[in-house]
Design a protein around this motif. Structure first.
Motif, short mmCIF file in Angstrom:
data_model
loop_
_atom_site.label_atom_id
_atom_site.label_comp_id
_atom_site.label_asym_id
_atom_site.label_seq_id
_atom_site.Cartn_x
_atom_site.Cartn_y
_atom_site.Cartn_z
N ALA A 148 47.55 45.39 -3.22
CA ALA A 148 48.02 46.77 -3.22
C ALA A 148 48.71 47.07 -1.90
N LEU A 149 49.38 48.21 -1.88
CA LEU A 149 50.17 48.60 -0.72
C LEU A 149 50.09 50.11 -0.54
N VAL A 150 50.03 50.53 0.71
CA VAL A 150 50.21 51.93 1.05
C VAL A 150 51.39 51.97 2.00
N VAL A 151 52.33 52.87 1.75
CA VAL A 151 53.44 53.05 2.67
C VAL A 151 53.26 54.37 3.38
N ALA A 152 53.83 54.46 4.56
CA ALA A 152 53.69 55.68 5.36
C ALA A 152 54.91 55.80 6.26
N HIS A 153 55.28 57.03 6.56
CA HIS A 153 56.31 57.23 7.57
C HIS A 153 56.08 58.56 8.27
N ASN A 154 56.53 58.59 9.52
CA ASN A 154 56.38 59.79 10.33
C ASN A 154 57.56 60.73 10.10
N HIS A 155 57.32 61.99 10.30
CA HIS A 155 58.38 63.00 10.31
C HIS A 155 58.42 63.59 11.73
N PRO A 156 59.41 63.20 12.53
CA PRO A 156 59.50 63.71 13.90
C PRO A 156 59.57 65.24 13.98
N SER A 157 60.03 65.89 12.92
CA SER A 157 60.12 67.35 12.93
C SER A 157 58.74 68.00 12.94
N GLY A 158 57.72 67.25 12.55
CA GLY A 158 56.37 67.80 12.46
C GLY A 158 56.03 68.30 11.07
N ARG A 159 57.04 68.62 10.27
CA ARG A 159 56.81 69.09 8.90
C ARG A 159 56.54 67.89 8.01
N THR A 160 55.49 67.93 7.23
CA THR A 160 55.13 66.77 6.42
C THR A 160 55.50 66.90 4.94
N GLU A 161 56.08 68.02 4.57
CA GLU A 161 56.53 68.19 3.18
C GLU A 161 57.58 67.13 2.85
N PRO A 162 57.42 66.42 1.70
CA PRO A 162 58.39 65.38 1.35
C PRO A 162 59.75 65.95 0.97
N SER A 163 60.78 65.23 1.34
CA SER A 163 62.14 65.58 0.95
C SER A 163 62.41 65.01 -0.44
N PRO A 164 63.48 65.42 -1.09
CA PRO A 164 63.85 64.79 -2.38
C PRO A 164 64.03 63.28 -2.22
N GLU A 165 64.57 62.84 -1.09
CA GLU A 165 64.75 61.41 -0.85
C GLU A 165 63.40 60.70 -0.73
N ASP A 166 62.42 61.35 -0.10
CA ASP A 166 61.08 60.77 0.00
C ASP A 166 60.48 60.57 -1.39
N ARG A 167 60.67 61.55 -2.25
CA ARG A 167 60.14 61.45 -3.62
C ARG A 167 60.84 60.33 -4.40
N GLU A 168 62.14 60.21 -4.22
CA GLU A 168 62.90 59.17 -4.92
C GLU A 168 62.48 57.78 -4.43
N VAL A 169 62.34 57.61 -3.13
CA VAL A 169 61.89 56.32 -2.58
C VAL A 169 60.51 55.97 -3.13
N THR A 170 59.64 56.94 -3.21
CA THR A 170 58.29 56.70 -3.73
C THR A 170 58.35 56.23 -5.18
N ARG A 171 59.18 56.87 -5.99
CA ARG A 171 59.33 56.45 -7.39
C ARG A 171 59.86 55.02 -7.47
N ARG A 172 60.87 54.72 -6.67
CA ARG A 172 61.44 53.36 -6.68
C ARG A 172 60.42 52.31 -6.25
N LEU A 173 59.64 52.62 -5.22
CA LEU A 173 58.65 51.67 -4.74
C LEU A 173 57.51 51.49 -5.75
N ALA A 174 57.08 52.57 -6.40
CA ALA A 174 56.03 52.45 -7.41
C ALA A 174 56.49 51.57 -8.57
N THR A 175 57.73 51.74 -8.99
CA THR A 175 58.28 50.92 -10.07
C THR A 175 58.38 49.45 -9.65
#
Length: 122
Positions: free
Chosen positions: A66-93
């Protein structure tokens, strides 16, 4: 059995204060114990390039279950962007295809974290 993201956060949290995004992959064995944590990509202040090939390369070499991925948001806000959601879908697939399950994607900063697993998005 480790809990997510609690077990992963200590492994990646020292990247929380970085000025650029760092995308990390944490390989886990069948008991969901950490095998290794690696930086996959370093990007700009608000974006990094992520490709499934790069994310899963070391996990496959590690014989990870299994794998867990993680990335920092230098802005401090941790809400995912649309790109974050798309990357997550691609990686899960990709993980389903490769037989290395993506357990979580954690976005973190000095102020906290966002877990796709905890929000029912994985």
């Amino acid at each position: 059995r480790i809990r997510f993201p609690a077990a992963v956060y200590p492994v990646v949290s020292h990247y929380a204060d970085r000025k650029q995004e760092h995308f990390l992959a944490v390989s886990l064995n069948g008991a969901h114990e950490v095998i290794a944590a690696r930086v996959v990509s370093v990007g700009l202040v608000n974006r990094t390039l992520v490709h499934p090939r790069e994310v899963f390369a070391d996990a496959i070499t590690d014989r990870a279950a299994a794998l867990v991925v993680a990335h920092n948001h230098p802005s401090g806000r941790t809400e995912p962007s649309p790109e974050d959601r798309e990357v997550t879908r691609r990686l899960a697939t990709a993980g389903e295809t490769l037989g290395v399950k993506l357990l979580d994607h954690v976005i973190f900063s000095l102020e906290g974290y966002y877990s796709f697993l905890e929000h029912g998005e994985i």
